[in-house]
Motif scaffolding. Structure first.
Motif, PDB file in Angstrom:
ATOM      1  N   ARG A 137      -8.775   1.953  -2.221  1.00  0.00           N
ATOM      2  CA  ARG A 137      -8.043   2.778  -1.304  1.00  0.00           C
ATOM      3  C   ARG A 137      -7.893   2.143  -0.393  1.00  0.00           C
ATOM      4  O   ARG A 137      -6.673   3.690   0.064  1.00  0.00           O
ATOM      5  N   TYR A 193      -4.398   1.695  -2.555  1.00  0.00           N
ATOM      6  CA  TYR A 193      -4.743   1.928  -4.303  1.00  0.00           C
ATOM      7  C   TYR A 193      -4.634   3.113  -4.816  1.00  0.00           C
ATOM      8  O   TYR A 193      -6.630   2.802  -4.073  1.00  0.00           O
ATOM      9  N   PRO A 194      -4.535   3.541  -6.163  1.00  0.00           N
ATOM     10  CA  PRO A 194      -6.035   4.369  -6.567  1.00  0.00           C
ATOM     11  C   PRO A 194      -6.468   3.438  -7.302  1.00  0.00           C
ATOM     12  O   PRO A 194      -6.427   2.618  -7.288  1.00  0.00           O
ATOM     13  N   LYS A 195      -7.625   4.397  -7.441  1.00  0.00           N
ATOM     14  CA  LYS A 195      -8.926   3.009  -8.675  1.00  0.00           C
ATOM     15  C   LYS A 195      -7.995   2.910  -9.537  1.00  0.00           C
ATOM     16  O   LYS A 195      -8.031   4.052 -10.330  1.00  0.00           O
ATOM     17  N   ALA A 249      -4.068   6.586  -1.806  1.00  0.00           N
ATOM     18  CA  ALA A 249      -4.365   6.737  -2.375  1.00  0.00           C
ATOM     19  C   ALA A 249      -4.695   7.565  -3.191  1.00  0.00           C
ATOM     20  O   ALA A 249      -4.739   8.037  -4.575  1.00  0.00           O
ATOM     21  N   LEU A 250      -4.858   8.554  -2.731  1.00  0.00           N
ATOM     22  CA  LEU A 250      -4.883   9.930  -3.436  1.00  0.00           C
ATOM     23  C   LEU A 250      -4.469  10.668  -3.940  1.00  0.00           C
ATOM     24  O   LEU A 250      -3.899  11.109  -5.065  1.00  0.00           O
ATOM     25  N   GLN A 274      -1.874   8.835  -4.390  1.00  0.00           N
ATOM     26  CA  GLN A 274      -0.414   8.735  -6.045  1.00  0.00           C
ATOM     27  C   GLN A 274      -1.599   8.904  -6.454  1.00  0.00           C
ATOM     28  O   GLN A 274      -1.042   8.196  -8.187  1.00  0.00           O
ATOM     29  N   ASP A 310      -5.079   9.019  -8.053  1.00  0.00           N
ATOM     30  CA  ASP A 310      -7.073   8.411  -8.158  1.00  0.00           C
ATOM     31  C   ASP A 310      -7.372   9.532  -8.916  1.00  0.00           C
ATOM     32  O   ASP A 310      -7.466  10.953  -8.340  1.00  0.00           O
ATOM     33  N   ALA A 315     -10.314  11.673  -7.506  1.00  0.00           N
ATOM     34  CA  ALA A 315      -9.375  12.341  -6.403  1.00  0.00           C
ATOM     35  C   ALA A 315     -10.081  13.342  -5.031  1.00  0.00           C
ATOM     36  O   ALA A 315     -10.777  13.208  -4.305  1.00  0.00           O
TER      37      ALA A 315
END
Length: 475
Positions: free
Chosen positions: A369, A374-376, A450-451, A453, A455, A458
């Motif tokens: 993140r 990147y999201p998890k 990340a959020l 995209q 996650d 989030a």
């Protein structure tokens, strides 16, 4: 029974002081395994579950005993499996000797079953010394050089012994003629302390500072008293790299604890504010957690001249043993007052160990993140909900699983009152961020990206982050 090459190898290792070998058997080392058996316990063979573990065990042996660690593996796949553990030894500068088997000499070059170019394979991890024996007369100097170089250079070395050679008659003393090598066993004396002029120059640099920070690494583990005396003399504070965690106790008021992403805020503030940095046996790699270049004058102590000036602009490097060098430097250092700089901002210096079960590869999740944006990715990050407490009870330990805030206090009371070792499994929230001491703008932007995209956690992470910041601000 006439002694074989394998018998000689085992005896030579014993003569060098080796009393334990870690490994996993295979037909490429049958001769060596037979010799260990015939040695009747002179060298204890510790069977690992996998060759990689054997190399890690040999590295751990070196770290905790100060001796050369030795691991043993068969040819082909067995030798390949050693690499990960050997790289651990190489990067942590631990003395480890790997002894590996190989297909018989007549088959080499014939694309034979499990034939691997082992010299090339080990050339990086054991670059100080890797050799394959082709004659029984070589074994004496190959073992001697592998042991001496590993010990004196704190390096990984490797000796490859083809399986057909292992049963040949031993040659304990090579013939005295052209083309033979006559090595020996013995200690090596070297200068452990820099010269007086260098020590005086180092003292001048350190004495000129008013806010001295000490960074201790693995090379300072045996210099605990000297580190404490130096900090007392200078009114300095001490931070510790991960491998130097045991160098000084955490309950000393001037010890700020770990440094880095998972370091403490006192360590971070110390590095931001210091005007002098004394690095002792550390190759801590993360420049963003050290003082900005040009802010602090730096003196570095290390046994390896190649490490000097590698991580931070060093005004003076002292190549020598950390304990002996600090002991020689101490009389030259000025006694300083212990002001506000010395005290730090520890609220509670105690160290608590427990199992935090958040069912997530959490550090990597947050690196995805905050560093990559990147999201998890659940498939790569989620872990099975292993029942740690129940497993501990199966081992005969006391244990509790804590899954409610109100149960934390009673759980600790029970742990301190237990009549045996006790495991506390704390069920924790993977959405709570393991915040570094300071969050950069770039990290904050990556986190928001990340959020955005999608996650999967989030909203939970946003709420948890806000709660953590509020708790920190109001503490």
């Amino acid at each position: 029974m006439k002694k074989t090459v394998s018998d000689f190898v085992v005896q030579r290792l014993h003569d060098w002081g080796v009393r334990r070998v870690y490994g996993y058997p295979g037909d490429g080392i049958n001769g060596l395994m037979g010799a260990l058996d015939r040695a009747d316990g002179a060298i204890e063979f510790i069977q690992s579950r996998h060759e990689e573990l054997a190399a890690f065990m040999a590295c751990a042996h070196a770290k905790f005993s100060g001796e050369v660690g030795v691991c043993l593996a068969t040819s082909g796949p067995g030798a390949i499996h050693l690499l990960n553990g050997l790289y651990d030894a190489k990067l942590d500068r631990q003395p480890v000797v790997a002894i590996v088997g190989q297909q018989q000499r007549s088959a080499l070059g014939g694309d034979y079953q499990q034939e691997v170019d082992l010299v090339s394979l080990f050339k990086d991890v054991a670059h100080e010394f890797v050799q394959m024996a082709t004659s029984a007369q070589q074994l004496r100097h190959l073992i001697d050089r592998a042991m001496r170089i590993a010990r004196d250079r704190r390096a990984v070395t490797c000796v490859i012994v083809p399986n057909d050679m292992q049963e040949l008659p031993a040659v304990p003393v090579p013939p005295r003629r052209h083309g033979t090598v006559h090595s020996c066993i013995g200690s090596t004396a070297s200068a452990a302390v820099p010269n007086a002029a260098a020590l005086g120059q180092a003292a001048d640099i350190i004495n000129a500072g008013s806010k001295v920070a000490i960074l201790a690494g693995a090379g300072a583990l045996h210099a605990t008293d000297e580190l404490i005396h130096t900090a007392e003399r200078l009114g300095a504070r001490i931070a510790k790299a991960l491998l130097g965690k045991a160098a000084v106790p955490d309950d000393l008021p001037f010890v700020t604890g770990a440094i880095g992403v998972l370091g403490t805020r006192p360590s971070s503030r110390m590095m931001e504010d210091c005007d002098t940095l004394l690095m002792v046996g550390s190759s801590f790699p993360y420049a963003e957690f050290l003082p900005p270049g040009g802010q602090a004058r730096c003196v570095q102590i290390d046994t390896d001249p190649r490490a000097i000036g590698l991580r931070y602009p060093t005004e003076l490097g002292l190549v020598g043993d950390s304990r002996a060098t600090l002991a020689a430097l101490l009389p030259l250092l000025d006694q300083k007052e212990h002001g506000a700089w010395r005290q730090g901002d520890w609220a509670d210096p105690r160290l608590v160990v427990m199992v935090l079960n958040n069912r997530d590869l959490n550090l990597v999740s947050w690196e995805q993140r905050m560093l990559g944006g990147y999201p998890k990715f659940n498939a790569s990050q989620e872990l099975p909900d292993l029942p740690y407490a129940r497993f501990a009870e199966m081992l005969g330990l006391a244990a509790l699983r804590v899954d409610a805030p109100e149960a934390i206090g009673p759980a600790w009371d029970a742990a301190f009152a237990a009549d045996r070792p006790m495991l506390l499994e704390m069920v924790t929230d993977s959405a709570v961020p393991p915040l570094p001491p300071d969050v950069s703008l770039a990290q904050a932007k990556a986190y928001l990206r990340a959020l955005w995209q999608g996650d999967p956690e989030a909203m939970r992470t946003i709420k948890a982050t806000m709660r953590e910041y509020w708790a920190s601000a109001t503490a």
